[in-house]
Design a protein around this motif. Structure first.
Motif, PDB file in Angstrom:
ATOM      1  N   SER A 157      22.577   8.076   9.110  1.00  0.00           N
ATOM      2  CA  SER A 157      22.783   7.768  10.527  1.00  0.00           C
ATOM      3  C   SER A 157      21.461   7.743  11.313  1.00  0.00           C
ATOM      4  O   SER A 157      21.415   7.210  12.399  1.00  0.00           O
ATOM      5  CB  SER A 157      23.740   8.768  11.157  1.00  0.00           C
ATOM      6  OG  SER A 157      23.154  10.052  11.192  1.00  0.00           O
ATOM      7  N   VAL A 158      20.418   8.323  10.769  1.00  0.00           N
ATOM      8  CA  VAL A 158      19.141   8.343  11.448  1.00  0.00           C
ATOM      9  C   VAL A 158      18.387   7.068  11.067  1.00  0.00           C
ATOM     10  O   VAL A 158      18.202   6.768   9.895  1.00  0.00           O
ATOM     11  CB  VAL A 158      18.319   9.593  11.043  1.00  0.00           C
ATOM     12  CG1 VAL A 158      16.954   9.562  11.680  1.00  0.00           C
ATOM     13  CG2 VAL A 158      19.073  10.853  11.413  1.00  0.00           C
TER      14      VAL A 158
ATOM     15  N   ILE B 257      25.999   0.834   5.350  1.00  0.00           N
ATOM     16  CA  ILE B 257      25.774   1.412   4.018  1.00  0.00           C
ATOM     17  C   ILE B 257      26.861   2.411   3.613  1.00  0.00           C
ATOM     18  O   ILE B 257      27.366   2.335   2.493  1.00  0.00           O
ATOM     19  CB  ILE B 257      24.358   2.016   3.922  1.00  0.00           C
ATOM     20  CG1 ILE B 257      23.329   0.887   3.952  1.00  0.00           C
ATOM     21  CG2 ILE B 257      24.201   2.849   2.655  1.00  0.00           C
ATOM     22  CD1 ILE B 257      21.895   1.357   4.029  1.00  0.00           C
ATOM     23  N   PRO B 258      27.277   3.357   4.483  1.00  0.00           N
ATOM     24  CA  PRO B 258      28.342   4.287   4.049  1.00  0.00           C
ATOM     25  C   PRO B 258      29.644   3.580   3.691  1.00  0.00           C
ATOM     26  O   PRO B 258      30.354   4.000   2.784  1.00  0.00           O
ATOM     27  CB  PRO B 258      28.534   5.211   5.249  1.00  0.00           C
ATOM     28  CG  PRO B 258      27.265   5.144   5.986  1.00  0.00           C
ATOM     29  CD  PRO B 258      26.741   3.762   5.787  1.00  0.00           C
TER      30      PRO B 258
ATOM     31  N   PHE C 124      31.458   9.631  10.723  1.00  0.00           N
ATOM     32  CA  PHE C 124      30.678   8.418  10.965  1.00  0.00           C
ATOM     33  C   PHE C 124      31.574   7.425  11.692  1.00  0.00           C
ATOM     34  O   PHE C 124      32.000   6.429  11.114  1.00  0.00           O
ATOM     35  CB  PHE C 124      30.204   7.855   9.620  1.00  0.00           C
ATOM     36  CG  PHE C 124      28.996   6.978   9.726  1.00  0.00           C
ATOM     37  CD1 PHE C 124      27.735   7.528   9.871  1.00  0.00           C
ATOM     38  CD2 PHE C 124      29.118   5.602   9.686  1.00  0.00           C
ATOM     39  CE1 PHE C 124      26.628   6.723   9.951  1.00  0.00           C
ATOM     40  CE2 PHE C 124      28.020   4.797   9.758  1.00  0.00           C
ATOM     41  CZ  PHE C 124      26.768   5.352   9.906  1.00  0.00           C
ATOM     42  N   PRO C 125      31.888   7.711  12.966  1.00  0.00           N
ATOM     43  CA  PRO C 125      32.836   6.844  13.673  1.00  0.00           C
ATOM     44  C   PRO C 125      32.275   5.435  13.843  1.00  0.00           C
ATOM     45  O   PRO C 125      31.093   5.237  14.069  1.00  0.00           O
ATOM     46  CB  PRO C 125      33.017   7.538  15.019  1.00  0.00           C
ATOM     47  CG  PRO C 125      31.829   8.389  15.182  1.00  0.00           C
ATOM     48  CD  PRO C 125      31.350   8.755  13.810  1.00  0.00           C
TER      49      PRO C 125
ATOM     50  N   GLU D 170      28.528  14.951   4.134  1.00  0.00           N
ATOM     51  CA  GLU D 170      28.055  15.102   5.510  1.00  0.00           C
ATOM     52  C   GLU D 170      26.536  14.999   5.588  1.00  0.00           C
ATOM     53  O   GLU D 170      25.988  14.398   6.514  1.00  0.00           O
ATOM     54  CB  GLU D 170      28.536  16.418   6.106  1.00  0.00           C
ATOM     55  CG  GLU D 170      30.005  16.382   6.465  1.00  0.00           C
ATOM     56  CD  GLU D 170      30.516  17.674   7.049  1.00  0.00           C
ATOM     57  OE1 GLU D 170      29.876  18.735   6.840  1.00  0.00           O
ATOM     58  OE2 GLU D 170      31.562  17.624   7.725  1.00  0.00           O
ATOM     59  N   LYS D 171      25.841  15.572   4.615  1.00  0.00           N
ATOM     60  CA  LYS D 171      24.379  15.432   4.581  1.00  0.00           C
ATOM     61  C   LYS D 171      23.977  13.987   4.332  1.00  0.00           C
ATOM     62  O   LYS D 171      23.017  13.492   4.931  1.00  0.00           O
ATOM     63  CB  LYS D 171      23.780  16.343   3.518  1.00  0.00           C
ATOM     64  CG  LYS D 171      23.799  17.791   3.899  1.00  0.00           C
ATOM     65  CD  LYS D 171      23.198  18.662   2.827  1.00  0.00           C
ATOM     66  CE  LYS D 171      23.332  20.116   3.217  1.00  0.00           C
ATOM     67  NZ  LYS D 171      22.806  21.007   2.181  1.00  0.00           N
ATOM     68  N   LEU D 172      24.696  13.300   3.457  1.00  0.00           N
ATOM     69  CA  LEU D 172      24.412  11.892   3.203  1.00  0.00           C
ATOM     70  C   LEU D 172      24.623  11.052   4.460  1.00  0.00           C
ATOM     71  O   LEU D 172      23.775  10.231   4.813  1.00  0.00           O
ATOM     72  CB  LEU D 172      25.300  11.369   2.071  1.00  0.00           C
ATOM     73  CG  LEU D 172      25.210   9.870   1.792  1.00  0.00           C
ATOM     74  CD1 LEU D 172      23.859   9.533   1.161  1.00  0.00           C
ATOM     75  CD2 LEU D 172      26.357   9.427   0.917  1.00  0.00           C
TER      76      LEU D 172
END
Length: 173
Positions: free
Chosen positions: A168-169, A9-10, A54-55, A161-163
């Motif tokens: 990521s969870v 998604i990112p 987000f590696p 970063e919050k997004l």
């Protein structure tokens, strides 16, 4: 890292800043003095934060593909950004070596923007897309663009970063 639909998604969201970049630059240049040329690098800021926070093992391939799209969409040629983005990606790998904090991220973003714009200008001179002198480029394009994009980076970094933390969870286990 397991590749799931939540980790993709990112990367798919990067289409939005990719398309907004040209419009933001056009609006800013319409209202600024005619001798200054301001380039919005919202897409570059997005992928910088994305590759740091987000590696993903596919990040390099992603940057080559989007470099190709960036070249064809904005420059109508292939070979400028398709080479520049992976070169600047190596700089984000430096962010994995040093201890990261806000100041280090800011300095890395400065280097990333500086290298991106300077290498692109070098390629533009090489391909004959520009006949501007280096001093004019630094004064009228590079400096205002870096200042604007660093201010944008300061504003947008906590939001992204919050997004990315939210995405990521895995919420659907």
């Amino acid at each position: 890292m397991k590749l799931s639909k939540y980790s993709i998604i990112p990367f798919l969201l990067s289409i939005v800043p990719f398309l907004w970049d040209g419009h933001i630059s056009m609006i800013l240049n319409h209202y600024l003095s005619p001798e200054f040329f301001l380039s919005s690098h919202l897409f570059i800021i997005y992928i910088f934060i994305l590759t740091l926070d987000f590696p993903n093992k596919y990040s390099f391939l992603y940057l080559v593909c989007f470099g190709f799209l960036y070249d064809t969409y904005y420059f109508k040629t292939v070979g400028i950004v398709i080479l520049t983005l992976p070169l600047c990606y190596l700089l984000t790998q430096l962010g994995r070596i040093v201890k990261r904090n806000t100041y280090v991220d800011f300095l890395l973003m400065f280097l990333f923007l500086f290298l991106f714009d300077t290498i692109n200008f070098g390629f533009a001179l090489f391909y004959g897309f520009s006949n501007e002198s280096v001093t004019d480029f630094i004064i009228y394009q590079l400096s205002p663009s870096i200042v604007f994009n660093l201010l944008t980076f300061i504003f947008i970094k906590p939001i992204l970063e919050k997004l990315f933390l939210y995405l990521s969870v895995d919420r659907f286990k």
